[in-house]
Design a protein around this motif. Structure first.
Motif, short mmCIF file in Angstrom:
data_model
loop_
_atom_site.label_atom_id
_atom_site.label_comp_id
_atom_site.label_asym_id
_atom_site.label_seq_id
_atom_site.Cartn_x
_atom_site.Cartn_y
_atom_site.Cartn_z
N GLY A 1 53.87 -2.13 -29.55
CA GLY A 1 53.21 -2.90 -30.58
C GLY A 1 51.70 -2.70 -30.53
N PRO A 2 50.96 -3.26 -31.49
CA PRO A 2 49.51 -3.06 -31.56
C PRO A 2 48.78 -3.44 -30.29
CG PRO A 2 50.32 -4.02 -33.61
CD PRO A 2 51.48 -4.03 -32.65
N ALA A 3 49.11 -4.60 -29.71
CA ALA A 3 48.42 -5.03 -28.50
C ALA A 3 48.74 -4.12 -27.32
CB ALA A 3 48.79 -6.48 -28.17
N ASP A 4 50.01 -3.72 -27.20
CA ASP A 4 50.42 -2.82 -26.12
C ASP A 4 49.68 -1.49 -26.22
OD1 ASP A 4 52.07 -1.93 -23.92
OD2 ASP A 4 53.24 -0.80 -25.38
N ARG A 5 49.57 -0.96 -27.43
CA ARG A 5 48.86 0.31 -27.63
C ARG A 5 47.37 0.19 -27.32
NH1 ARG A 5 52.11 0.47 -32.38
NH2 ARG A 5 50.26 -0.03 -33.64
N ALA A 6 46.82 -1.02 -27.53
CA ALA A 6 45.40 -1.23 -27.28
C ALA A 6 45.10 -1.48 -25.80
CB ALA A 6 44.88 -2.40 -28.12
N GLY A 7 46.16 -1.60 -24.98
CA GLY A 7 45.94 -1.81 -23.55
C GLY A 7 45.90 -3.26 -23.12
N ILE A 8 46.26 -4.18 -24.01
CA ILE A 8 46.31 -5.60 -23.64
C ILE A 8 47.58 -5.83 -22.82
CG2 ILE A 8 46.57 -7.94 -24.56
CD1 ILE A 8 44.85 -7.08 -26.92
N ARG A 9 47.44 -6.63 -21.75
CA ARG A 9 48.55 -6.82 -20.82
C ARG A 9 48.90 -8.30 -20.68
NH1 ARG A 9 45.25 -3.27 -17.28
NH2 ARG A 9 44.88 -5.09 -15.96
N PRO A 10 50.14 -8.60 -20.29
CA PRO A 10 50.50 -10.00 -19.98
C PRO A 10 49.57 -10.55 -18.91
CG PRO A 10 52.48 -8.65 -20.12
CD PRO A 10 51.31 -7.70 -20.18
N GLY A 11 49.14 -11.79 -19.12
CA GLY A 11 48.18 -12.40 -18.21
C GLY A 11 46.76 -12.37 -18.72
N ASP A 12 46.47 -11.45 -19.65
CA ASP A 12 45.15 -11.44 -20.28
C ASP A 12 44.95 -12.72 -21.08
OD1 ASP A 12 44.60 -8.95 -19.23
OD2 ASP A 12 45.08 -7.86 -21.09
N ILE A 13 43.71 -13.10 -21.25
CA ILE A 13 43.37 -14.29 -22.05
C ILE A 13 42.40 -13.86 -23.15
CG2 ILE A 13 42.33 -16.58 -22.04
CD1 ILE A 13 43.10 -16.71 -19.03
N ILE A 14 42.80 -14.04 -24.40
CA ILE A 14 41.92 -13.69 -25.52
C ILE A 14 40.92 -14.82 -25.73
CG2 ILE A 14 41.82 -13.09 -27.96
CD1 ILE A 14 44.66 -12.13 -27.81
N VAL A 15 39.65 -14.47 -25.70
CA VAL A 15 38.61 -15.50 -25.89
C VAL A 15 37.95 -15.38 -27.26
CG1 VAL A 15 38.20 -15.79 -23.43
CG2 VAL A 15 36.91 -14.06 -24.69
N SER A 16 38.05 -14.20 -27.89
CA SER A 16 37.50 -14.07 -29.25
C SER A 16 38.15 -12.89 -29.95
CB SER A 16 35.97 -13.90 -29.23
OG SER A 16 35.60 -12.61 -28.78
N ALA A 17 38.12 -12.94 -31.27
CA ALA A 17 38.66 -11.85 -32.10
C ALA A 17 37.68 -11.61 -33.24
CB ALA A 17 40.03 -12.23 -32.65
N ASP A 18 37.11 -10.42 -33.26
CA ASP A 18 36.11 -10.06 -34.26
C ASP A 18 34.98 -11.08 -34.35
OD1 ASP A 18 36.63 -7.51 -35.14
OD2 ASP A 18 36.90 -8.10 -37.24
N GLY A 19 34.58 -11.60 -33.20
CA GLY A 19 33.47 -12.55 -33.17
C GLY A 19 33.86 -13.99 -33.34
N HIS A 20 35.13 -14.26 -33.65
CA HIS A 20 35.61 -15.64 -33.80
C HIS A 20 36.07 -16.15 -32.44
CE1 HIS A 20 35.69 -15.37 -38.25
NE2 HIS A 20 36.09 -14.13 -38.06
N GLU A 21 35.43 -17.18 -31.93
CA GLU A 21 35.86 -17.74 -30.65
C GLU A 21 37.21 -18.43 -30.81
OE1 GLU A 21 32.86 -20.24 -29.00
OE2 GLU A 21 31.45 -18.59 -28.68
N LEU A 22 38.05 -18.30 -29.80
CA LEU A 22 39.41 -18.82 -29.85
C LEU A 22 39.61 -19.83 -28.73
CD1 LEU A 22 41.34 -15.47 -30.40
CD2 LEU A 22 40.57 -17.08 -32.15
N ALA A 23 40.14 -21.00 -29.10
CA ALA A 23 40.47 -22.02 -28.11
C ALA A 23 41.98 -22.24 -28.01
CB ALA A 23 39.77 -23.34 -28.44
#
Length: 278
Positions: A214-236
């Motif tokens: 999938g897109p995240a897998d291809r981008a190198g994102i792994r289980p356990g990672d924590i997304i803190v922002s997406a395109d400059g949008h902070e995520l809570a």
């Protein structure tokens, strides 16, 4: 609810799901067999078309520049309990914004309007309007029981007009909705648990798993990672990210994802895919 004079009708997907024949009744007594233009389980919305034109319609002019707030008066219109004599109108206030509920097993509706306006069976798919007569939401669900089984009152939910407008446009144009998709299983980062395990951050979206290829897998994102922002949008919360995927981002868009991994932050570029249709 007729939203276009050409006979386009917006309702909830759960109202028409599984139906072989659909009849639309107008408040003047006329009835029409409707054609399904498209339906989407992820937003619980569907668009129908009835024959004819020049119908009175409630357009998606929506909230415009006016921000809907908790405490604003709203009016719900629907065919509650299919009572004879015409539509039912109830009045209440916006109780909260940005709510989420599980509409069907495995499907969560996000960014909902919570209202204490009385909503009963038959109200689903009807408009929620403000005191200026503008559409602000689509009545969708009501909560009758708490998590412990206690009876609760005055907790109804409506799909925000911005979401409804975007979904309806795609259902009319292509018959389905192309949702931007990362290919991940998500959970909210709970601040108390983050503190217990020694994390230095308290807000973010936890990656529980990724879809292989999938897109995240291809981008190198792994289980356990924590997304803190997406395109400059902070995520809570997961709701923050879901709102972006539904309202801001589009399929095949490249977005910059900031993740917390190990002891610090990293940035990856991810090309969004199209969420598999159900």
């Amino acid at each position: 609810m007729i939203f276009d004079p050409q006979g386009l009708v917006l309702t909830n997907n759960h109202v028409i799901s599984g139906s072989q024949n659909i009849t639309v009744s107008l408040d003047d007594g006329r009835q029409f067999q409707a054609e399904v233009m498209g339906a989407d389980i992820l937003s619980d919305l569907a668009v129908l078309r009835i024959p004819g034109e020049s119908y009175k319609a409630l357009p998606f002019d929506g909230k415009g520049d006016r921000k809907l707030r908790a405490g604003d008066w709203v009016i719900a219109i629907g065919n509650a309990l299919a009572l004879p004599g015409g539509p039912t109108v109830t009045v209440g206030v916006v109780s909260a914004l940005g709510r989420s509920i599980e509409s069907t097993p495995g499907v969560t509706l996000y960014d909902l309007i919570q209202t204490d306006t009385v909503i009963n069976p038959g109200n689903s798919g009807g408009p929620l309007i403000d005191l200026q007569g503008s559409l602000v939401g689509i009545n969708t669900a009501v909560q009758r029981l708490s998590a412990t089984g206690s009876v609760v009152e005055g907790i109804g939910f409506a799909i925000d007009v911005d979401t409804a407008s975007q979904v309806a446009q795609q259902l009319v144009e292509i018959g389905f909705v192309r949702w931007a998709w990362m290919g991940v299983i998500l959970a909210d980062l709970i601040p108390e648990i983050a503190a217990e395990v020694g994390l230095t951050i308290r807000d973010g979206v936890l990656i529980q798993d990724t879809i292989v290829g999938g897109p995240a897998d291809r981008a190198g994102i792994r289980p356990g990672d924590i997304i803190v922002s997406a395109d400059g949008h902070e995520l809570a919360t997961v709701s923050d990210l879901t709102r972006l995927l539904k309202q801001e981002f589009v399929v095949e868009q490249e977005v910059t994802i900031e993740i917390f991994r190990g002891e610090g932050n990293e940035v990856v570029n991810l090309v969004l895919g199209e969420r598999p249709r159900r």
